[in-house]
Design a protein around this motif. Structure first.
Motif, PDB file in Angstrom:
ATOM      1  N   GLY A 125       7.453   1.824   3.691  1.00 36.30           N
ATOM      2  CA  GLY A 125       6.770   1.319   5.073  1.00 36.30           C
ATOM      3  C   GLY A 125       8.185   1.021   5.598  1.00 36.30           C
ATOM      4  O   GLY A 125       7.981   1.450   6.731  1.00 36.30           O
ATOM      5  N   SER A 126       9.017   0.049   5.324  1.00 37.84           N
ATOM      6  CA  SER A 126      10.252   0.549   5.600  1.00 37.84           C
ATOM      7  C   SER A 126      10.982   1.516   6.271  1.00 37.84           C
ATOM      8  O   SER A 126      11.304   2.223   7.644  1.00 37.84           O
ATOM      9  N   PRO A 143       1.267  -0.842  -0.267  1.00 40.09           N
ATOM     10  CA  PRO A 143      -0.267  -0.161  -0.244  1.00 40.09           C
ATOM     11  C   PRO A 143       0.165   1.063   0.387  1.00 40.09           C
ATOM     12  O   PRO A 143       2.187   0.942   0.828  1.00 40.09           O
ATOM     13  N   GLU A 144       0.574   2.327  -0.480  1.00 42.38           N
ATOM     14  CA  GLU A 144       0.503   3.313  -0.831  1.00 42.38           C
ATOM     15  C   GLU A 144       0.481   4.499   0.689  1.00 42.38           C
ATOM     16  O   GLU A 144      -0.195   4.316   1.821  1.00 42.38           O
ATOM     17  N   GLY A 188       3.786  -3.988   6.135  1.00 38.36           N
ATOM     18  CA  GLY A 188       4.361  -4.682   6.635  1.00 38.36           C
ATOM     19  C   GLY A 188       5.558  -3.763   6.956  1.00 38.36           C
ATOM     20  O   GLY A 188       5.740  -2.968   6.010  1.00 38.36           O
ATOM     21  N   TYR A 189       6.659  -4.068   7.754  1.00 43.28           N
ATOM     22  CA  TYR A 189       8.095  -3.583   7.640  1.00 43.28           C
ATOM     23  C   TYR A 189       8.948  -3.773   6.638  1.00 43.28           C
ATOM     24  O   TYR A 189       9.534  -3.206   5.922  1.00 43.28           O
ATOM     25  N   VAL A 204      -0.518  -3.103   9.678  1.00 40.28           N
ATOM     26  CA  VAL A 204      -0.224  -4.272   9.360  1.00 40.28           C
ATOM     27  C   VAL A 204      -1.501  -4.872   9.252  1.00 40.28           C
ATOM     28  O   VAL A 204      -0.870  -5.377   8.152  1.00 40.28           O
ATOM     29  N   ASN A 205      -2.611  -4.717  10.043  1.00 39.45           N
ATOM     30  CA  ASN A 205      -3.652  -5.837   8.761  1.00 39.45           C
ATOM     31  C   ASN A 205      -4.571  -4.942   8.154  1.00 39.45           C
ATOM     32  O   ASN A 205      -4.901  -6.169   6.974  1.00 39.45           O
TER      33      ASN A 205
END
Lengths: 115, 207
Positions: B141-142, B63-64, B134-135, B129-130
């Motif tokens: 995300g990172s 996702p953005e 995620g990372y 996260v849901n």
């Protein structure tokens, strides 16, 4: 007694101690007023975000960055007492801040961020 | 002027700008050290914010940011952290007036507001996260989790310090002579707040 104190200070003038805290800090009422102003600016920021379609990206980005700088300056000047404490504290912090801004603008430019 | 004006007088001990011991600059070394630390911390967060700006739109898969951010929720969190700066400033003002009881109350309030902010961040991370961020999901995300996570660690360390000061106060070890300690910690807490002012605008609000 006075002589021994001068030697302990290694030449630093005693007046420096008084300059260290030359202006009185704000009162509680002043802090509350500043917090209300900060809260209102935050509300305006959020309004700008939701009015992007009406206002246009240029105005929204310019307005958000201006309000961010005003909030930053108000917290640093009043809550952190930079406006009232010895200028040395301000110089140390501003040096780090300007160094960070300069280094990362250069880094972003070298990576063609602006284009 | 006698040397008691510098060494051990109530005025010198309660005034945060005046060191309770002799220094070569005439300034409090502890306070100057905190300002040097905060100046250097600008470089840390400057690096993290710059990295985020560079990477946020370079993900090859979603996702953005626009897909996951919940601006009304984050706005409330930001307001809570902003108000914690007010309560911290009131705690510093109270200890300078030798009002230990009120200082203790404001310290605890600040810690609670900080905890609400951290709880909000945990909730936000869990929601992201849901939603599939995620990372290591993508580069946005990172960069996002690293930046906001570092800030969250700063707030969490601040809460630990606040509770330490609160316990010291309960034990009667946080009198006027420790006003500078409270003020120096206050500088740290306000810095965490101004970093969030930057993050809130740059990461969440600017389209």
């Amino acid at each position: 007694m006075s002589v021994s104190m001068q030697s302990e200070h290694k030449g630093a003038p005693l007046e420096a101690h008084h300059e260290a805290h030359s202006k009185p800090h704000p009162r509680d009422r002043d802090y509350v007023v500043i917090a209300i102003i900060l809260g209102l600016i935050t509300a305006l920021e959020i309004a700008f975000y939701f009015l992007e379609d009406d206002l246009g990206s240029g105005l929204v980005i310019g307005g958000l960055i201006t309000m961010m700088i005003v909030k930053f300056a108000m917290v640093a000047a009043y809550f952190m007492h930079l406006k009232f404490d010895n200028p040395m504290f301000r110089r140390v912090f501003v040096f780090g801040l300007l160094l960070a801004i300069g280094v990362y603008i250069a880094a972003l430019t070298s990576m063609h961020f602006w284009s | 002027m006698s040397d008691t004006a510098v060494h051990g007088s109530p005025a010198a001990e309660s005034d945060p700008g005046v060191p309770s011991h002799a220094t070569s600059t005439g300034l409090s070394n502890e306070k100057l050290g905190m300002w040097v630390f905060l100046g250097s911390d600008c470089l840390l967060f400057g690096g993290l914010i710059s990295t985020y700006l560079l990477l946020r739109h370079r993900s090859v898969s979603g996702p953005e940011p626009a897909d996951v951010f919940d601006i009304p929720f984050t706005s409330v969190s930001s307001f809570v952290l902003l108000m914690s700066s007010l309560t911290m400033a009131l705690a510093v003002g109270a200890i300078h007036r030798a009002d230990e009881r009120r200082c203790r109350t404001w310290l605890l309030t600040t810690a609670m507001l900080g905890s609400v902010f951290i709880a909000g961040q945990v909730y936000e991370f869990t929601a992201f996260v849901n939603e599939g961020l995620g990372y290591t999901t993508n580069i946005f995300g990172s960069a996002f989790y690293t930046l906001t996570g570092f800030h969250g660690v700063h707030v969490s360390v601040g809460i630990i310090f606040l509770m330490s000061l609160f316990v010291m106060s309960l034990r009667g070890n946080l009198g006027t002579e420790k006003a500078e300690t409270v003020e120096i910690f206050g500088l740290y807490w306000h810095f965490v707040d101004i970093v969030w002012i930057l993050i809130f605008t740059v990461v969440y609000l600017i389209p």
